[in-house]
Scaffold this active site. Structure first.
Site, mmCIF file in Angstrom:
data_model
loop_
_atom_site.group_PDB
_atom_site.id
_atom_site.type_symbol
_atom_site.label_atom_id
_atom_site.label_comp_id
_atom_site.label_asym_id
_atom_site.label_seq_id
_atom_site.Cartn_x
_atom_site.Cartn_y
_atom_site.Cartn_z
ATOM 1 C CB CYS A 151 -0.942 -0.002 1.192
ATOM 2 S SG CYS A 151 -1.884 -1.525 1.339
ATOM 3 C CG HIS A 160 -3.007 3.049 2.631
ATOM 4 N ND1 HIS A 160 -3.641 2.718 1.454
ATOM 5 C CD2 HIS A 160 -3.013 1.925 3.400
ATOM 6 C CE1 HIS A 160 -4.010 1.457 1.508
ATOM 7 N NE2 HIS A 160 -3.648 0.955 2.671
ATOM 8 C CG ASN A 209 -6.664 -1.186 1.913
ATOM 9 O OD1 ASN A 209 -6.024 -0.784 0.937
ATOM 10 N ND2 ASN A 209 -6.090 -1.586 3.039
#
Ligand code: COA
Length: 323
Positions: free
Chosen positions: A123, A248, A278
């Site tokens: 990520c 993020h 996500n």
């Protein structure tokens, strides 16, 4: 056309900087809502929203397909042709194949013959890519395409109550160019990793993501705080100097917990998590695109990009926005 001198080192000195001149983002069409998940999982819309901030995520599409679409929009927004790009960096943790990388196929679809490689920092990948791009510009390139793209539905078990509620697909791309005026700048950055935490979030070959959610949560708050502080210190800045934070998008509670420690405000934070879930390496450029389209970014603004992910990896970068 890509410049002949793309690989020649540039002399340092004088005004020199970096500007993000075009951003593009795409989500696949198919929506998977929290309510959809309740058809086969012992969970509820309320629980997922309260514990994560996520209402829905997208599934379908491929990493190369989503990357290509996002990059085409970014190129159009930058007013550039594919041949203007000197390098393609594709940050992804869900490539089309184990080998080869997905970036060359994306470059082919775009009509780019320049270098193209995948960057796997989970990520944190897009922020790693941004910092790599700055280095390549310093080495003589003019324009680097930095994509973050995922088809996480390929490695997510949507029957798993831990991971199935979190992950989705998407892609974001940014054209990163030399700024000869020096107005736009990568003011500071911080990249890090701690391989002692490989076991808390991983996927083996042919398998789905495995996660120790509580430990990921704990570590994420810690490394976000640590990396943001490092970038602020290097830039000689405090939280007040930052106009927009683009974190993020993993879990709203992780962001809120880290922000409490950092003195950041949610008002200055770009969030798309509620409707994307996500999306790993895609999440920061997706949130940047949203903020740009909402008119939340102005010339001279200081943007803090802040990522963390499997590895563990973490990355932050402060960019003074040129245009
Ligand atoms: N729906 C409903 N209840 C659930 C559930 C779900 N999807 N998942 C767990 N629960 C229940 C558990 O059974 C447990 O119940 P109990 O108290 O009666 O035993 C309770 O909720 C707490 O379980 P726990 O696993 O400790 O949940 P949590 O509060 O840690 O939340 C996550 C789980 C996954 C939402 C959370 O740990 C998280 O978001 N971690 C970070 C993950 C992440 O961001 N990963 C990507 C990083 S890039």
């Amino acid at each position: 056309m890509a410049t002949d001198t793309a690989n020649a080192p540039r002399p340092m000195g004088g005004p020199w900087g970096l500007k993000i001149t075009g951003v593009g983002a795409v989500l696949p069409e198919k929506v998977l809502t929290n309510k959809d998940l309740t058809a086969w999982m012992d969970t509820s819309d309320e629980w997922i929203r309260e514990r994560t901030g996520i209402a829905e995520r997208r599934i379908g599409g491929s990493t190369s397909g989503l990357s290509t679409e996002a990059a085409q929009i970014a190129l159009a927004n930058a007013g550039l042709d594919p041949g203007d790009i000197d390098q393609v960096i594709l940050a992804t943790t869900s490539p089309d194949h184990i080998c080869p990388g997905t970036a060359p196929a994306v470059a082919r679809e775009l009509g780019i013959l320049a270098g193209a490689f995948d960057l796997q920092a989970a990520c944190s990948g897009w922020v790693y890519g941004l910092v790599m791009a700055n280095g390549l510009l310093l080495q003589g390139m003019d324009r680097v395409l930095v994509i973050g793209a995922e088809s996480l539905d390929r490695i997510t078990d949507y029957h798993d109550r831990g991971t199935g509620i979190l992950f989705g697909n998407g892609a974001g791309a940014a054209v990163v160019e030399r700024d000869e005026t020096g107005a736009g700048q990568l003011l500071s950055w911080d990249l890090g990793s701690n391989g002692n935490y490989v076991h808390i979030l991983y996927a083996d070959h042919g398998d789905v993501l495995q996660m120790d959610g509580r430990e990921v949560f704990r570590q994420a708050v810690k490394v976000m705080q640590r990396s943001a502080t490092a970038s602020l210190d290097k830039a000689g800045m405090t939280a007040d100097d930052i106009d927009l934070i683009v974190p993020h998008q993993a879990n709203i509670r992780i962001v809120e917990a880290a922000w409490k420690k950092l003195g950041f405000s949610m008002d200055k934070t770009a969030m798309v998590l509620e409707r994307t879930g996500n999306t790993s390496a895609a999440s920061i450029p997706l949130a940047l695109d949203d903020a740009l389209r909402a008119g939340r970014v102005n010339p001279g603004d200081n943007l803090l990009f802040l990522g963390f992910g499997a590895g563990m990896t973490w990355a932050s970068a402060i960019v003074r926005w040129a245009e």
